[in-house]
Design a protein around this motif. Structure first.
Motif, short mmCIF file in Angstrom:
data_model
loop_
_atom_site.label_atom_id
_atom_site.label_comp_id
_atom_site.label_asym_id
_atom_site.label_seq_id
_atom_site.Cartn_x
_atom_site.Cartn_y
_atom_site.Cartn_z
N ARG A 58 28.26 -1.83 -38.96
CA ARG A 58 27.80 -3.44 -38.47
C ARG A 58 29.31 -3.89 -38.18
NH1 ARG A 58 24.39 -6.81 -42.02
NH2 ARG A 58 24.80 -8.42 -40.28
N LEU A 59 29.20 -4.98 -36.72
CA LEU A 59 31.16 -6.03 -36.59
C LEU A 59 30.00 -7.38 -36.73
CD1 LEU A 59 33.26 -5.87 -35.62
CD2 LEU A 59 32.14 -6.50 -32.64
N LEU A 60 31.03 -8.26 -37.77
CA LEU A 60 30.65 -9.10 -38.91
C LEU A 60 31.72 -10.41 -38.09
CD1 LEU A 60 30.22 -7.06 -41.72
CD2 LEU A 60 28.58 -8.67 -40.42
N ALA A 61 33.19 -9.58 -38.07
CA ALA A 61 33.97 -10.96 -36.98
C ALA A 61 33.71 -9.90 -35.69
CB ALA A 61 34.63 -11.34 -38.04
N GLY A 62 34.29 -11.32 -34.65
CA GLY A 62 35.31 -10.41 -33.42
C GLY A 62 37.09 -11.30 -33.43
N GLY A 63 37.69 -10.56 -32.83
CA GLY A 63 39.06 -11.50 -32.72
C GLY A 63 40.14 -10.14 -33.49
N ALA A 64 39.88 -9.75 -34.60
CA ALA A 64 40.60 -9.76 -35.17
C ALA A 64 41.97 -9.01 -35.37
CB ALA A 64 40.18 -9.23 -36.68
N ARG A 65 43.37 -9.44 -35.56
CA ARG A 65 44.50 -8.71 -34.89
C ARG A 65 44.87 -8.00 -35.92
NH1 ARG A 65 45.07 -9.83 -29.81
NH2 ARG A 65 47.69 -9.44 -30.14
N HIS A 66 44.65 -8.31 -37.37
CA HIS A 66 45.11 -7.84 -38.54
C HIS A 66 44.15 -7.44 -39.25
CE1 HIS A 66 46.30 -7.94 -42.55
NE2 HIS A 66 48.32 -7.43 -42.42
N LEU A 67 43.87 -6.39 -40.34
CA LEU A 67 43.27 -5.99 -40.89
C LEU A 67 43.49 -5.49 -42.32
CD1 LEU A 67 40.64 -3.92 -38.60
CD2 LEU A 67 39.96 -5.72 -38.90
N ARG A 68 42.60 -5.61 -43.52
CA ARG A 68 43.05 -5.28 -44.34
C ARG A 68 41.55 -3.72 -45.10
NH1 ARG A 68 44.16 -10.47 -48.34
NH2 ARG A 68 46.25 -10.33 -47.50
N VAL A 69 42.04 -2.63 -44.64
CA VAL A 69 40.60 -1.82 -45.00
C VAL A 69 40.75 -0.67 -46.25
CG1 VAL A 69 40.18 0.51 -43.42
CG2 VAL A 69 41.97 -0.97 -42.38
N VAL A 70 39.20 -0.50 -46.50
CA VAL A 70 38.69 0.62 -48.10
C VAL A 70 38.50 1.26 -47.44
CG1 VAL A 70 38.07 0.14 -49.96
CG2 VAL A 70 39.36 -1.63 -48.94
N VAL A 78 42.38 -13.02 -45.40
CA VAL A 78 41.98 -13.64 -45.86
C VAL A 78 40.90 -13.60 -46.96
CG1 VAL A 78 42.75 -16.33 -45.31
CG2 VAL A 78 40.79 -15.37 -44.70
N GLY A 79 41.10 -11.69 -46.90
CA GLY A 79 39.59 -11.42 -47.32
C GLY A 79 38.15 -11.62 -47.05
N GLN A 80 37.69 -12.16 -45.78
CA GLN A 80 36.30 -12.05 -45.32
C GLN A 80 36.43 -10.84 -44.39
OE1 GLN A 80 34.12 -14.44 -45.31
NE2 GLN A 80 35.79 -15.58 -46.70
N PRO A 81 35.08 -10.40 -44.29
CA PRO A 81 34.53 -8.92 -44.02
C PRO A 81 34.33 -9.33 -42.51
CG PRO A 81 32.54 -9.94 -44.61
CD PRO A 81 34.03 -10.75 -44.65
N VAL A 88 25.83 -7.44 -46.23
CA VAL A 88 26.93 -8.47 -45.60
C VAL A 88 27.92 -7.51 -46.66
CG1 VAL A 88 28.02 -10.06 -45.23
CG2 VAL A 88 26.20 -9.84 -43.82
N PRO A 89 29.07 -7.54 -46.87
CA PRO A 89 30.09 -7.04 -47.88
C PRO A 89 30.40 -7.87 -48.66
CG PRO A 89 30.41 -5.76 -45.61
CD PRO A 89 29.64 -6.43 -45.47
N ASP A 90 30.76 -8.01 -49.16
CA ASP A 90 31.32 -8.98 -49.96
C ASP A 90 32.90 -8.91 -50.13
OD1 ASP A 90 29.49 -9.65 -52.10
OD2 ASP A 90 30.09 -7.95 -53.35
N ARG A 91 33.11 -10.55 -50.51
CA ARG A 91 34.74 -11.04 -49.37
C ARG A 91 35.64 -10.21 -50.81
NH1 ARG A 91 38.67 -14.35 -51.14
NH2 ARG A 91 40.20 -15.60 -50.26
N LEU A 92 36.46 -9.73 -49.65
CA LEU A 92 37.72 -9.03 -50.58
C LEU A 92 39.20 -9.77 -51.59
CD1 LEU A 92 39.05 -5.98 -51.01
CD2 LEU A 92 40.66 -6.60 -49.20
#
Length: 302
Positions: A226-238, A254-257, A120-124
């Motif tokens: 991999r979808l690690l969390a559902g329901g996002a409405r805002h994303l920080r993308v790399v 808050v930086g969670q994948p 799982v990716p590290d927290r941003l």
């Protein structure tokens, strides 16, 4: 709309219908003037099917044929998940559609796998990243329109972009025009599509998924999604271009994948190719029939 486990083996079929009347936000995704189902919607379909089958990784999904959405009426859609191979738990997945009583067209083919042991990716932890340079995006969608991308309000989710070397960082959000249609998606296709716009707006991707591109690239091959969390409405993308494509990592506020894709490869699309794709579906409504023609009567014949 429905999922049926097959009586033979352990595969399943999911069925549904797509139309601009039922999902008007889809009309805001046009390429060279042709309304297409976004490549990110195929990802959503495959990931949902994988969840039902106990497969948390979309190992690969190749988009073979664009799905042209008709201005009126709709298309039937089937997602077929094959039997588990028994050893690794991998399963094939295909997405097909047809318009009316026409022939089925296969649009995507791929492979699903269990998520056991996948990292799982590290927290941003730092945002925006140190040393990244802000990229103006005020006219991003006007510039993309000149390259053939007809993004309407529902697909204009890009808010900020930064760049450090070849890596592109962006913030995207789901536009309010589709607030009422946001439920029922693991990650809304319009939001995931917007997550790729920073790459397009900075010219950091060509048809091979890297380098400098100025054409009209569309998602072609997704790997390791991999979808690690559902329901996002805002994303920080790399977005990190490499020799094998572009890796995609998306995080919440808050930086969670939220989503990770090992690789995305884009393919150049021309207006002629898209017209042909729609024509292939429509041509299936036409058939050739032999009509008897009476022989002429010739009174002078002995």
């Amino acid at each position: 709309a429905a999922a049926v486990w097959l009586a033979e083996g352990d595969g399943l079929v999911l069925t549904g219908r797509l139309s601009l009347a039922a999902m008007p936000w889809l009309a805001d995704h046009a390429v060279h003037g042709t309304v297409l189902l976004p490549g990110t919607a195929f990802v959503d379909l495959a990931v949902h099917a994988g969840d039902l089958a106990g497969c948390g990784v979309l190992e690969e999904l190749t988009l073979q044929e664009p799905l042209v959405l008709p201005a009126s009426g709709g298309v039937q859609v089937q997602v077929h998940v094959g039997d588990s191979d028994g050893g690794s738990g991998r399963r094939s997945v295909t997405v097909s559609s047809r318009e009316g009583e026409g022939e089925w067209v296969r649009h995507a083919v791929g492979l699903l796998a269990p998520a056991d042991g996948e990292p799982v990716p590290d927290r941003l932890s730092v945002w925006p990243p140190a040393g990244a340079v802000a990229v103006p995006v005020d006219d991003a969608y006007e510039r993309l329109a000149r390259r053939g991308y007809g993004y309407g309000p529902a697909f204009q989710g890009l808010r900020q972009v930064w760049q450090a070397g070849d890596t592109v960082y962006s913030e995207v959000e789901l536009p309010q025009v589709i607030d009422s249609d946001a439920a029922g998606f693991g990650l809304h296709p319009a939001l995931l599509d917007a997550a790729l716009h920073g790459l397009l707006a900075t010219g950091s991707s060509n048809s091979n998924g890297n380098g400098n591109g100025g054409g009209t690239g569309l998602p072609f091959v997704w790997s390791g999604v991999r979808l690690l969390a559902g329901g996002a409405r805002h994303l920080r993308v790399v977005l990190t271009p490499g020799s094998g494509g572009v890796s995609v990592a998306a995080f919440d506020g808050v930086g969670q994948p939220v989503l990770a894709a090992r690789s995305l490869v884009l393919r150049e699309a021309s207006a002629g190719q898209l017209t042909g794709a729609g024509g292939q579906v429509r041509q299936s409504l036409f058939t050739v029939d032999w009509v008897p023609l009476p022989a002429p009567q010739d009174s002078d014949t002995a």
